[in-house]
Design a protein around this motif. Structure first.
Motif, PDB file in Angstrom:
ATOM      1  N   HIS A 147       0.774  -1.221  -0.131  1.00  0.00           N
ATOM      2  CA  HIS A 147       0.145  -0.170  -0.106  1.00  0.00           C
ATOM      3  C   HIS A 147       0.830   1.146  -0.154  1.00  0.00           C
ATOM      4  N   LEU A 148       2.000   0.986  -0.377  1.00  0.00           N
ATOM      5  CA  LEU A 148       2.721   2.193  -0.567  1.00  0.00           C
ATOM      6  C   LEU A 148       2.399   3.285  -1.447  1.00  0.00           C
ATOM      7  N   GLY A 149       1.624   3.081  -2.382  1.00  0.00           N
ATOM      8  CA  GLY A 149       1.053   4.014  -3.448  1.00  0.00           C
ATOM      9  C   GLY A 149       0.289   5.142  -2.588  1.00  0.00           C
ATOM     10  N   ARG A 150      -0.196   4.697  -1.450  1.00  0.00           N
ATOM     11  CA  ARG A 150      -1.099   5.779  -0.614  1.00  0.00           C
ATOM     12  C   ARG A 150      -0.168   6.761   0.141  1.00  0.00           C
ATOM     13  N   LEU A 151       1.033   6.209   0.371  1.00  0.00           N
ATOM     14  CA  LEU A 151       2.258   7.196   1.011  1.00  0.00           C
ATOM     15  C   LEU A 151       2.782   8.104   0.002  1.00  0.00           C
ATOM     16  N   PHE A 152       2.882   7.714  -1.268  1.00  0.00           N
ATOM     17  CA  PHE A 152       3.247   8.450  -2.055  1.00  0.00           C
ATOM     18  C   PHE A 152       2.603   8.767  -3.457  1.00  0.00           C
ATOM     19  N   PRO A 153       1.407   9.618  -3.150  1.00  0.00           N
ATOM     20  CA  PRO A 153       0.501   9.684  -4.207  1.00  0.00           C
ATOM     21  C   PRO A 153       1.081  10.549  -5.460  1.00  0.00           C
ATOM     22  N   GLY A 154       0.691  10.067  -6.571  1.00  0.00           N
ATOM     23  CA  GLY A 154       1.275  10.814  -7.849  1.00  0.00           C
ATOM     24  C   GLY A 154       2.512  10.111  -8.317  1.00  0.00           C
ATOM     25  N   MET A 155       3.292   9.232  -7.404  1.00  0.00           N
ATOM     26  CA  MET A 155       4.557   8.772  -7.685  1.00  0.00           C
ATOM     27  C   MET A 155       4.372   7.209  -7.823  1.00  0.00           C
ATOM     28  N   GLU A 156       5.169   6.936  -8.873  1.00  0.00           N
ATOM     29  CA  GLU A 156       5.334   5.277  -9.180  1.00  0.00           C
ATOM     30  C   GLU A 156       6.312   4.714  -8.262  1.00  0.00           C
ATOM     31  N   VAL A 157       5.551   3.463  -7.540  1.00  0.00           N
ATOM     32  CA  VAL A 157       6.958   2.613  -6.569  1.00  0.00           C
ATOM     33  C   VAL A 157       7.342   1.747  -7.403  1.00  0.00           C
ATOM     34  N   LEU A 158       8.775   1.792  -7.662  1.00  0.00           N
ATOM     35  CA  LEU A 158       9.453   0.776  -8.446  1.00  0.00           C
ATOM     36  C   LEU A 158       9.769  -0.180  -7.741  1.00  0.00           C
ATOM     37  N   GLU A 159      10.271  -0.154  -6.540  1.00  0.00           N
ATOM     38  CA  GLU A 159      10.524  -1.472  -5.713  1.00  0.00           C
ATOM     39  C   GLU A 159      10.699  -0.809  -4.231  1.00  0.00           C
ATOM     40  N   PHE A 160      10.673  -1.944  -3.356  1.00  0.00           N
ATOM     41  CA  PHE A 160      10.783  -1.721  -1.783  1.00  0.00           C
ATOM     42  C   PHE A 160      11.524  -3.035  -1.250  1.00  0.00           C
ATOM     43  N   HIS A 161      12.345  -2.781  -0.414  1.00  0.00           N
ATOM     44  CA  HIS A 161      13.194  -3.874   0.198  1.00  0.00           C
ATOM     45  C   HIS A 161      13.147  -3.645   1.850  1.00  0.00           C
ATOM     46  N   THR A 162      13.031  -4.854   2.585  1.00  0.00           N
ATOM     47  CA  THR A 162      13.102  -4.322   4.140  1.00  0.00           C
ATOM     48  C   THR A 162      14.612  -4.539   4.241  1.00  0.00           C
ATOM     49  N   PHE A 163      14.929  -3.748   5.493  1.00  0.00           N
ATOM     50  CA  PHE A 163      16.259  -3.677   5.919  1.00  0.00           C
ATOM     51  C   PHE A 163      16.342  -3.174   7.165  1.00  0.00           C
ATOM     52  N   ARG A 164      17.429  -3.617   8.178  1.00  0.00           N
ATOM     53  CA  ARG A 164      17.385  -3.235   9.502  1.00  0.00           C
ATOM     54  C   ARG A 164      18.958  -3.085   9.896  1.00  0.00           C
ATOM     55  N   VAL A 165      18.958  -2.164  10.969  1.00  0.00           N
ATOM     56  CA  VAL A 165      20.320  -1.386  11.251  1.00  0.00           C
ATOM     57  C   VAL A 165      20.481  -1.980  12.717  1.00  0.00           C
ATOM     58  N   THR A 166      21.556  -2.507  13.148  1.00  0.00           N
ATOM     59  CA  THR A 166      21.938  -2.935  14.520  1.00  0.00           C
ATOM     60  C   THR A 166      23.159  -1.715  14.997  1.00  0.00           C
ATOM     61  N   ARG A 167      23.088  -1.004  16.033  1.00  0.00           N
ATOM     62  CA  ARG A 167      23.751  -0.230  16.490  1.00  0.00           C
ATOM     63  C   ARG A 167      24.740  -0.442  17.679  1.00  0.00           C
ATOM     64  N   ASN A 168      25.824   0.304  17.931  1.00  0.00           N
ATOM     65  CA  ASN A 168      26.335   0.241  19.208  1.00  0.00           C
ATOM     66  C   ASN A 168      25.474   0.825  20.468  1.00  0.00           C
ATOM     67  N   GLU A 169      25.052   0.048  21.249  1.00  0.00           N
ATOM     68  CA  GLU A 169      24.124   0.481  22.437  1.00  0.00           C
ATOM     69  C   GLU A 169      24.680   0.097  23.726  1.00  0.00           C
ATOM     70  N   ASP A 170      26.123   0.053  23.823  1.00  0.00           N
ATOM     71  CA  ASP A 170      26.875  -0.068  25.076  1.00  0.00           C
ATOM     72  C   ASP A 170      26.622   1.380  25.554  1.00  0.00           C
ATOM     73  N   VAL A 171      26.750   1.454  27.002  1.00  0.00           N
ATOM     74  CA  VAL A 171      26.629   2.670  27.768  1.00  0.00           C
ATOM     75  C   VAL A 171      27.949   2.893  28.575  1.00  0.00           C
ATOM     76  N   GLU A 172      28.465   4.095  28.562  1.00  0.00           N
ATOM     77  CA  GLU A 172      29.616   4.333  29.180  1.00  0.00           C
ATOM     78  C   GLU A 172      29.561   5.704  29.978  1.00  0.00           C
ATOM     79  N   VAL A 173      29.562   5.499  31.342  1.00  0.00           N
ATOM     80  CA  VAL A 173      29.400   6.608  32.259  1.00  0.00           C
ATOM     81  C   VAL A 173      30.538   6.444  33.203  1.00  0.00           C
ATOM     82  N   GLU A 174      31.192   8.115  33.110  1.00  0.00           N
ATOM     83  CA  GLU A 174      32.091   8.342  34.084  1.00  0.00           C
ATOM     84  C   GLU A 174      31.515   8.572  35.554  1.00  0.00           C
TER      85      GLU A 174
END
Length: 733
Positions: free
Chosen positions: A254-281
């Motif tokens: 249903h991406l067409g509803r998010l981008f009306p008037g545009m052509e949706v050529l392709e979409f792909h899922t992705f996911r990022v893992t980040r450094n979530e360690d915490v350091e405190v003085e």
């Protein structure tokens, strides 16, 4: 995200310095099982030299952790396990790997970037370890995806639980998804375009996203956009009749509803893992809360350490992601969708009891309730008769530890309650009881460890709530995490008895929820010496007292390592003198080089050593001339084996210890940990438990000298055996 939310998870924060053989001398300040030894053991120089000559005697801890998570994956692959439990193990594997990258891989990258890339005890440089991780983690991730696609999904289908992709939906299901998108999902979504006026958006860690390529039909110009899959909807959308479709499929169609008037050529899922360690003085302890809260905000913006993408992603879109996220190609994991299989927890929670482990309800320990009745357990009365060794989850946490604190809060004869809190549940009855006690005028001391990884925000809230209720809240010692599990109740029992201390020392957190999934031990006792030791320790943690020695406790960072090494040396002396000798340790992880070398030394001297390690093991068993007398096994199952036990034959006078400490640098050097020597009756109960765990007929993974694990074909599973014993006890009570 706390890794202690799921069975078979493992805390992964550790810094591994290079190790050399260090023989820790006997410590006169720590309790010892070697009282019958005539003289301190002196290690022969030739034996020490032989041990030091083995360059690869330490397994790399990161690669050992990956082998641990592989064992979790093997549970998902096991066709003899209930199907929904296999699905849950897939989710646990995914959660484990997320945390491993957020903490361990992030730490390796940080050390490399800052020039602190020293060689590890395994002999590997951080860059070598990192490359080995990328290779092995990639292989395991592919295997994980294959198990889901080729085994779990078809098996679920045969049981009437159908996980489908959009193309497999029936027409009425597509209409229902369209309504769902229009009415609930669409208002939540925020498309973020990338162009000269819109820079590449920040991608939050562990969020699931759609990379969308769109085209302006008038100009023919292509644009990139990112759509975040909202986490406050079901990961797998229920369609009725036990049919489910991934949420990202619904959004993607249903991406067409998010981008009306545009052509949706392709979409792909992705996911990022980040450094979530915490350091405190921690130089300014008074501002620790404020500093930690500020650092928690920064956690959301840590640098990326892994990029997961659907294997169908096009080269231009992947190139854009890699460039904008400043990530290298080795950190890209191309996987068959759907990504982020942590969502399988919701599938595993479906009300299909025929596809799960047989239900088990913990029961009240028989010594706390000699006769079953509707009246609440009187913990104080029971403990005045004898000590109680609790074994969770087989023994109920609610009617033992929780009842202990609740009864203390309501008892007018109780003068004070002192307790450590490392992790607890969101609706903790323990917290409520402590607040009730303070409001009733009792002295309440609570040591809250606000630096407990991934529970920092929750613990800050608890700390402030307890302070507002009138509890004395402290945060431990500067530079150390307080990880020990202690509770003490001070009760006035009249002129004839006077003040009596009731003490609980455990291996697990005061968390009613995880107590149903985690295997832990806890001692409830009125032993005066143990009570005196614990009272002094609380004074050390809350005030300026600095009592460094204890009669029945080993306390880190001062004496856990040296005390255990001393007892290992005592076993060697007993063996040399012809007395009974042997060492049995149950732990989550064994990494510390000095402890491992002491165990190697015991093996070289002929002492039998048995280790039960759930997670990481940096020791190599069965190496000729080094560890011939060491055996290592690992047990995983429906409960997370979390207790730490240390048993020594003691020349015919055996001892057993339980406590909070694993054999890792962080536990022995940077945490306040406690081991307690068990009184005789409790000691014998623990020894019987170890007998069962180490029995050759008990199912386990066996570690070989090549650091690889193989599963044996034992006829008995430890946890199921203990469950059946409890069921039998219930039936006869």
């Amino acid at each position: 995200m706390s890794s202690e939310q799921h069975p078979q998870s493992d805390q992964v924060a550790e810094t591994e310095p290079a190790g050399t053989l260090v023989v820790v001398p006997d410590s006169p300040s720590s309790p010892s099982s070697g009282d019958a030894v005539e003289a301190p053991y002196a290690a022969p120089e030739d034996v020490l030299a032989r041990i030091e000559a083995v360059d690869n005697r330490f397994v790399d801890r990161e690669l050992s952790w990956l082998r641990f998570n592989e064992r979790v994956l093997e549970l998902a692959e096991d066709p003899t396990l209930p199907l929904l439990e296999r699905a849950r193990f897939l989710a646990i594997f995914a959660s484990n790997l997320d945390e491993f990258f957020m903490v361990r891989v992030a730490g390796l990258k940080r050390r490399i970037a800052t020039g602190l890339a020293v060689r590890a005890a395994s002999g590997m440089m951080p860059r070598e370890v990192l490359e080995a991780i990328w290779q092995r983690a990639g292989e395991l991730s592919q295997r994980h995806a294959r198990v889901f696609r080729d085994e779990i999904v078809p098996a679920l289908d045969t049981q009437g639980i159908v996980l489908v992709r959009w193309a497999d939906l029936e027409r009425d299901e597509q209409k229902a998804c369209k309504r769902l998108f229009k009415e609930r999902v669409f208002p939540v979504l925020t498309p973020l375009a990338v162009d000269p006026a819109h820079p590449f958006p920040y991608i939050s860690g562990l969020s699931l996203n759609l990379a969308v390529l769109i085209r302006n039909p008038k100009t023919g110009k292509e644009h990139f956009a990112r759509v975040k899959v909202p986490s406050n909807f079901d990961r797998f959308v229920p369609l009725g009749n036990a049919r489910f479709v991934p949420l990202e499929d619904v959004i993607g169609e249903h991406l067409g509803r998010l981008f009306p008037g545009m052509e949706v050529l392709e979409f792909h899922t992705f996911r990022v893992t980040r450094n979530e360690d915490v350091e405190v003085e921690e130089d300014d302890a008074e501002n620790l809360l404020a500093a930690l809260e500020k650092e928690l905000l920064r956690r959301k913006f840590g640098p990326p350490v892994r990029l997961e993408v659907d294997q169908s992603i096009s080269a231009p879109v992947l190139e854009l992601l890699v460039s904008e996220l400043d990530i290298n190609e080795q950190e890209v994991f191309r996987l068959p969708g759907p990504l982020d299989l942590r969502g399988l927890h919701s599938i595993a929670d479906l009300p299909r009891e025929d596809l799960k482990y047989r239900s088990f309800v913990p029961i009240t320990h028989p010594r706390l309730a000699e006769v079953e009745s509707a009246a609440p357990v009187d913990v104080f009365k029971a403990l005045r008769r004898r000590d109680v060794l609790l074994h969770h989850p087989y023994d109920s946490f609610a009617t033992s530890v929780q009842r202990f604190i609740e009864q203390a809060a309501a008892d007018p004869h109780v003068l004070a309650i002192k307790q450590t809190l490392y992790r607890t549940s969101g609706d903790s009855p323990i917290i409520d009881a402590l607040i009730d006690a303070a409001e009733a005028g009792k002295q309440v001391l609570v040591l809250v460890e606000i630096k407990a990884r991934f529970d920092e925000q929750a613990n800050i809230r608890w700390a402030r709530k307890l302070e507002q209720a009138g509890c004395h809240v402290v945060y431990g010692l500067v530079g150390l995490k307080t990880h020990c599990k202690l509770a003490m109740v001070v009760r006035d029992e009249g002129e004839q008895v006077g003040i009596r201390r009731y003490t609980h020392i455990g291996t697990g957190n005061y968390n009613p929820k995880t107590s149903r999934m985690y295997e832990d031990l806890g001692l409830l006792t009125t032993d005066e010496v143990i009570g005196e030791d614990v009272a002094h320790l609380f004074n050390n943690l809350s005030g300026w007292s600095r009592k460094a020695t204890y009669d029945q406790l080993l306390v880190a960072p001062d004496f856990v390592r040296s005390g255990l090494v001393e007892q290992i040396h005592a076993e060697i002396a007993h063996h040399r003198a012809g007395r009974p000798a042997g060492i049995r340790i149950k732990a989550n992880s064994i990494v510390d080089e000095q402890v491992i070398d002491a165990l190697y030394l015991a093996s070289c001297e002929g002492v039998p050593v048995e280790l039960l390690v759930r997670g990481i093991c940096a020791l190599r068993p069965g190496v000729p001339g080094l560890s011939d007398n060491i055996k290592v096994r690992s047990i995983l199952g429906r409960f997370l084996e979390h207790s730490r036990v240390f048993g020594f034959e003691g020349g015919g006078e055996p001892t057993a210890w339980i406590g909070s400490a694993d054999m890792m640098h962080r536990n022995l050097d940077r945490r306040v940990e406690v081991l307690v020597r068990l009184p005789e009756q409790s000691r014998d109960e623990v020894r019987a438990l170890l007998d069962l765990a180490f029995d050759g007929d008990t199912q386990a993974w066996i570690l070989g000298p090549d650091a690889r694990w193989t599963r044996n074909d034992g006829a008995r599973h430890l946890q199921e055996t203990l469950i059946e014993r409890q069921r039998g006890r219930r039936a006869t009570s």
